[in-house]
Structure formats: structure tokens, C-alpha cells
Design an enzyme around this catalytic site. Structure first.
Site, PDB file in Angstrom:
ATOM      1  CE  LYS A  69      13.569  83.827 -83.465  1.00  0.00           C
ATOM      2  NZ  LYS A  69      12.286  83.583 -82.827  1.00  0.00           N
ATOM      3  CE  LYS A  93      17.864  79.193 -74.732  1.00  0.00           C
ATOM      4  NZ  LYS A  93      16.576  78.650 -75.004  1.00  0.00           N
ATOM      5  CE  LYS A 105      10.636  81.180 -73.342  1.00  0.00           C
ATOM      6  NZ  LYS A 105      11.611  80.612 -73.991  1.00  0.00           N
ATOM      7  CB  THR A 189      14.562  72.249 -79.280  1.00  0.00           C
ATOM      8  OG1 THR A 189      14.064  73.478 -79.923  1.00  0.00           O
ATOM      9  CG2 THR A 189      15.056  72.549 -78.013  1.00  0.00           C
ATOM     10  CG  ASN A 220       8.766  69.832 -80.481  1.00  0.00           C
ATOM     11  OD1 ASN A 220       8.687  68.734 -81.520  1.00  0.00           O
ATOM     12  ND2 ASN A 220       9.507  70.723 -80.695  1.00  0.00           N
ATOM     13  CB  SER A 361      14.084  80.435 -84.625  1.00  0.00           C
ATOM     14  OG  SER A 361      13.197  79.685 -83.813  1.00  0.00           O
TER      15      SER A 361
HETATM   16  N1  GLU Z   1      11.148  78.739 -77.060  1.00  0.00           N
HETATM   17  C1  GLU Z   1      12.568  77.993 -77.635  1.00  0.00           C
HETATM   18  C2  GLU Z   1      13.696  78.521 -76.617  1.00  0.00           C
HETATM   19  O1  GLU Z   1      13.420  78.420 -75.381  1.00  0.00           O
HETATM   20  C3  GLU Z   1      12.979  78.848 -78.907  1.00  0.00           C
HETATM   21  C4  GLU Z   1      13.045  80.172 -79.223  1.00  0.00           C
HETATM   22  C5  GLU Z   1      12.927  80.817 -80.246  1.00  0.00           C
HETATM   23  O2  GLU Z   1      12.974  79.831 -81.540  1.00  0.00           O
HETATM   24  O3  GLU Z   1      12.902  81.911 -80.756  1.00  0.00           O
HETATM   25  O4  GLU Z   1      14.887  78.564 -76.857  1.00  0.00           O
END
Ligand code: GLU
Length: 429
Positions: A69, A93, A105, A189, A220, A361
Site C-alpha cells: 500500500k 507506517k 510507493k 492526512t 493538501n 485509504s
Molecule cells: N501518500 C500517502 C502517505 O504517504 C497515503 C498513502 C495511501 O493512502 O496509501 O501516507
């Protein structure tokens, strides 16, 4: 000296935690390498005529706890190493906030400001085609990150679904509401950042109502965090974009600034009095300062919400905030961590502070699985419950007294969870 390699920084953060984490050394070593990274070449016919060849990546770091993810970012400074570091941080995380996910990522090297909507659509579709063999609703689920948004996710979902022959909403999160998105994802976030800031104040027995806050970045994440903290009574004294920072020690008029930025306005226009879609309030007369100055303001809380590596050994001594809440991924280098932890500056680490996005998410993905949708109140309550308990667990670990700082406490929890999953699953073949 600053450390401008985010992957090295992530490894150094792990090394700092190893002494405290109950993790077998062999498993620990294995967690220093991503499972795989796919590099794709993306020829795109631009609206201005001619073909430009872009480069993109998808890194899948670790999947012991569940499907990969993580977001996809569009930025000129994207590199393979950066994407791999960000995929590692996603892994820690998701484990820290106890989601049944691994970490991944994606990134494409491009300057979105120079691309039209049509160009961005073609680039996104081509990138999705490039990585579609890796991603999937049960294997790897992308989401928005820097310079990507619900529209980008809609294009990704559509491209993936076209190849599958039916609509697969679960392949990405952060979608528009109309095609399987969840209420509350866009602000999630920033909302998480605001929740952990409030929790930190409760922990420190301080009053958020008297607090001054500087937010680096009004994208954002930064803008939603600033709006929610402003609503909670904190005084947002500075914020910034690439054109510099607006600073008013009496507090910025965040709703007006938000309306200006929503209408496409820049910070330097705001400080110059050239407002878009908003009118200046009499009491808000900010001065223009630099992004570097913002980081060194004498505030209670500093919220870096822009890029990696902004708080370094070079400027850590001059950072005067009492607390730092890391809305960005990887804003503080390990060398800066050491300086700040000696000075007892509390840092709520990125893997906790900005986990609200991936938590919501996950809630979107669960709703897609259930083919059911929840109201905003349910989503926000679940976000608060999940990020709140990760905060409490991190504090509990820190209060045991052996780890030097909150980041190490958070890493210890995350690495132990991932290691347990590896131990139970074992090595195959
Ligand atoms: N890009 C966001 C992060 O760095 C969200 C990632 C997601 O929702 O999968 O946590």
C-alpha cells in the site's frame, strides 16, 4: 552536514531503533532491502506536439502483513532511491497504525506544472499500464501523494479496469466519491496531523488554545492541518508554498488564505495583497519570509508539510519550536534528530503524524470490499480511534524510559510487528 539521501536516512532511523526492538538480527537485515522495484519508461505524446519520454517507478517494500500500500507522486526530484525510502516508510507506517498492509510507493519524474490536464491523463494511463502487472486490489493498492489527486486515481482505476474487463474500484484508494471514494479521504492526512497535535498537547499538559504554529507547505496536507488546528483554537502564524512564506505573529486568517489558495493563488501574491477569490481582513497583514526562515520561527509547534530533508544538522540548532509534528514524509534527518532529541524537542514522527491518509485509504478499501458506503462521521470517528490508539501506544513505549525519542518508540513498535509477521510466515521456499 545534511543527509540528502532519504534511503540512507531511513536506514539510519532503523539502526537507531535496532538496539531497542525485539527483532531477530536476520529479519532486521532483511527489512533493509525492498522486495522489488519496477522501473518503467513512459513515452507520452504531449498536447504541445512531440513525444516526451518520462521515467517512473513502483517499489514494493514488504508485504508480510498484507497487500502492498502506498501513494504515487509526480515531482521533478523523484528518484528510485527516494521512492524506495518512501516505500519503506509506508511499511513502518502501516504496521504502526496496525493496518493489514505492507508498504509500497510509486513515482514519476515530471514537472506537473508544465503539463496540461490531457498530458497528465496520458502520462497517468501510460504509467498505470506500465505497473499494472504489479498492482491489483489484493496485491498492491496505489493512492494519491504529492501532485496526484482523486482525478489521477480515477484515471488509474479506469485504465486498470479496462484491461481487466470490469470495474475494479479496490485497485486504488483516494478516488472521487462518485466512483467508490470515501467521504473524508481528501482531508484525512491533515485531520490526522491535527488529531496527533491535539493529543501531544494533552500529553504535555499544554493548552493548544495558547499555541503558535508554523506550517511549512500549504498543499493538501498542510492546508487541512492548518484549517483544523485553526478551528481547534491554535494560532497559525506562518505557512508557505514554493514562492515563500506568509508570517503574521498575530495569526494568519486561515480561511481567507485557504480561499485564496483554493482559487489558484500563491503565497507571494497573498503577502503582496493580490488576493484571488478572497478579501483581506484588516488584522491579517502578513510579511513575506523565506521557507528557511519559517523553519526557524519561535513557535510552539512546527509542522513540516512539504518535502523530505528540510530539518538537517545544518539548521537544527536554529529550530526554536518546542515540538515538531511531521506531516511530510522524512522531513528530519537523523543528524538533526540527535540534536533535537538532546534539546528535548518532541518530534511526532511522520509514520505516526501523517498516517491519517493511509488509515482512511484502508477505510475506503474496506467499504469497496463490502460494496457499502459509510457516512463521514463514521469515517472520521474510525480515523480518530485508530490514529489515537497508535499515538497512545507510541507514548506508552516512550514513557517506559529507555528509547531516546518518539520516533524510536514508533519504529520499535512497527519493526516488532513486521518481524513477528515474518517469523510466523517463515521463509519460502
Ligand atoms: N501518500 C500517502 C502517505 O504517504 C497515503 C498513502 C495511501 O493512502 O496509501 O501516507
Amino acid at each position: 552536514m545534511g543527509n540528502d539521501d532519504p534511503f540512507e536516512n531511513m536506514l539510519a532511523q532503523m539502526d537507531r531503533a535496532e538496539a531497542y526492538a525485539d527483532v531477530d538480527h536476520g529479519v532486521f537485515e532483511r527489512l533493509k532491502y525492498p522486495e522489488r522495484t519496477l522501473k518503467v519508461t513512459l513515452p507520452v505524446e504531449l498536447e504541445s506536439g512531440g513525444v516526451e519520454v518520462f521515467e517512473g517507478y513502483r517499489c514494493q517494500f514488504d508485504s508480510a502483513r498484507g497487500p502492498f500500500k502506498g501513494g504515487v507522486r509526480y515531482h521533478p526530484s523523484v528518484t528510485q532511491r527516494e521512492v524506495e525510502a518512501l516505500a519503506g516508510w509506508m511499511t513502518w507506517k502501516c504496521a504502526l497504525v496496525d493496518l493489514p498492509y505492507g508498504g509500497a510507493k510509486g513515482g514519476v519524474i515530471c514537472e506537473p506544472k508544465d503539463l496540461t490536464d490531457n498530458d497528465l491523463e496520458r502520462l497517468t494511463r501510460r504509467y498505470t499500464e506500465g505497473i499494472r502487472r504489479l498492482i491489483g486490489p489484493e496485491t498492491d493498492v496505489p493512492a494519491p501523494d504529492m501532485n496526484t489527486n482523486p482525478q489521477t486515481m480515477a484515471w488509474m482505476m479506469d485504465t486498470y479496469s479496462m484491461y481487466e474487463g470490469y470495474t475494479v474500484p479496490k485497485v486504488v484508494t483516494g478516488k472521487p466519491l462518485e466512483i467508490g471514494g470515501t467521504p473524508g479521504r481528501v482531508a484525512a492526512t491533515g485531520r490526522g496531523v491535527s488529531i496527533v497535535t491535539e493529543r501531544l498537547f494533552e500529553y504535555l499538559e499544554d493548552d493548544l488554545g495558547d499555541a503558535t504554529v508554523a506550517v511549512q507547505g500549504f498543499g493538501n496536507v498542510g492546508s487541512h492541518a492548518a484549517r483544523l488546528l485553526d478551528d481547534a483554537g491554535a494560532r497559525i502564524v506562518a505557512t508557505s508554498d514554493v514562492t515563500g512564506a506568509a508570517y503574521d505573529p498575530d495569526g494568519l486568517d486561515v480561511p481567507t488564505l485557504g480561499a485564496h489558495v483554493d482559487a489558484g493563488g500563491l503565497i507571494e501574491e497573498y503577502t503582496a495583497g493580490d488576493l484571488k477569490g478572497a478579501e483581506r481582513t484588516q488584522w491579517d497583514e502578513p510579511e513575506q519570509i523565506s521557507n528557511a526562515d519559517l523553519l526557524e520561527l519561535d513557535v510552539d509547534v512546527l509542522i513540516p508539510a512539504a518535502v523530505e530533508g528540510v530539518i538537517t544538522a545544518e539548521n537544527a540548532d536554529r529550530v526554536r519550536a518546542n515540538a515538531i509534528v511531521e506531516a511530510a514524509n522524512g522531513p528530519t534527518t537523523v543528524a538533526a534528530d540527535e540534536v533535537l532529541s538532546q534539546r528535548d524537542v518532541q518530534i511526532v514522527p511522520d509514520i505516526l503524524a501523517n498516517a491519517g491518509g493511509v488509515i482512511v485509504s484502508y477505510l475506503e478499501w474496506v467499504q469497496n470490499s463490502q460494496e457499502f458506503s459509510w457516512p463521514l462521521e463514521t469515517v472520521n470517528a474510525e480515523l480518530e480511534r485508530r490514529i489515537g490508539s497508535a499515538f497512545d501506544e507510541t507514548i506508552e513505549r516512550y514513557d517506559q524510559g529507555d528509547v531516546p525519542d518518539l520516533r524510536t518508540a514508533a519504529y520499535t513498535i512497527a519493526l516488532e510487528r513486521i518481524a513477528r509477521a515474518h517469523e510466523y510466515r517463515g521463509l519460502f521456499p
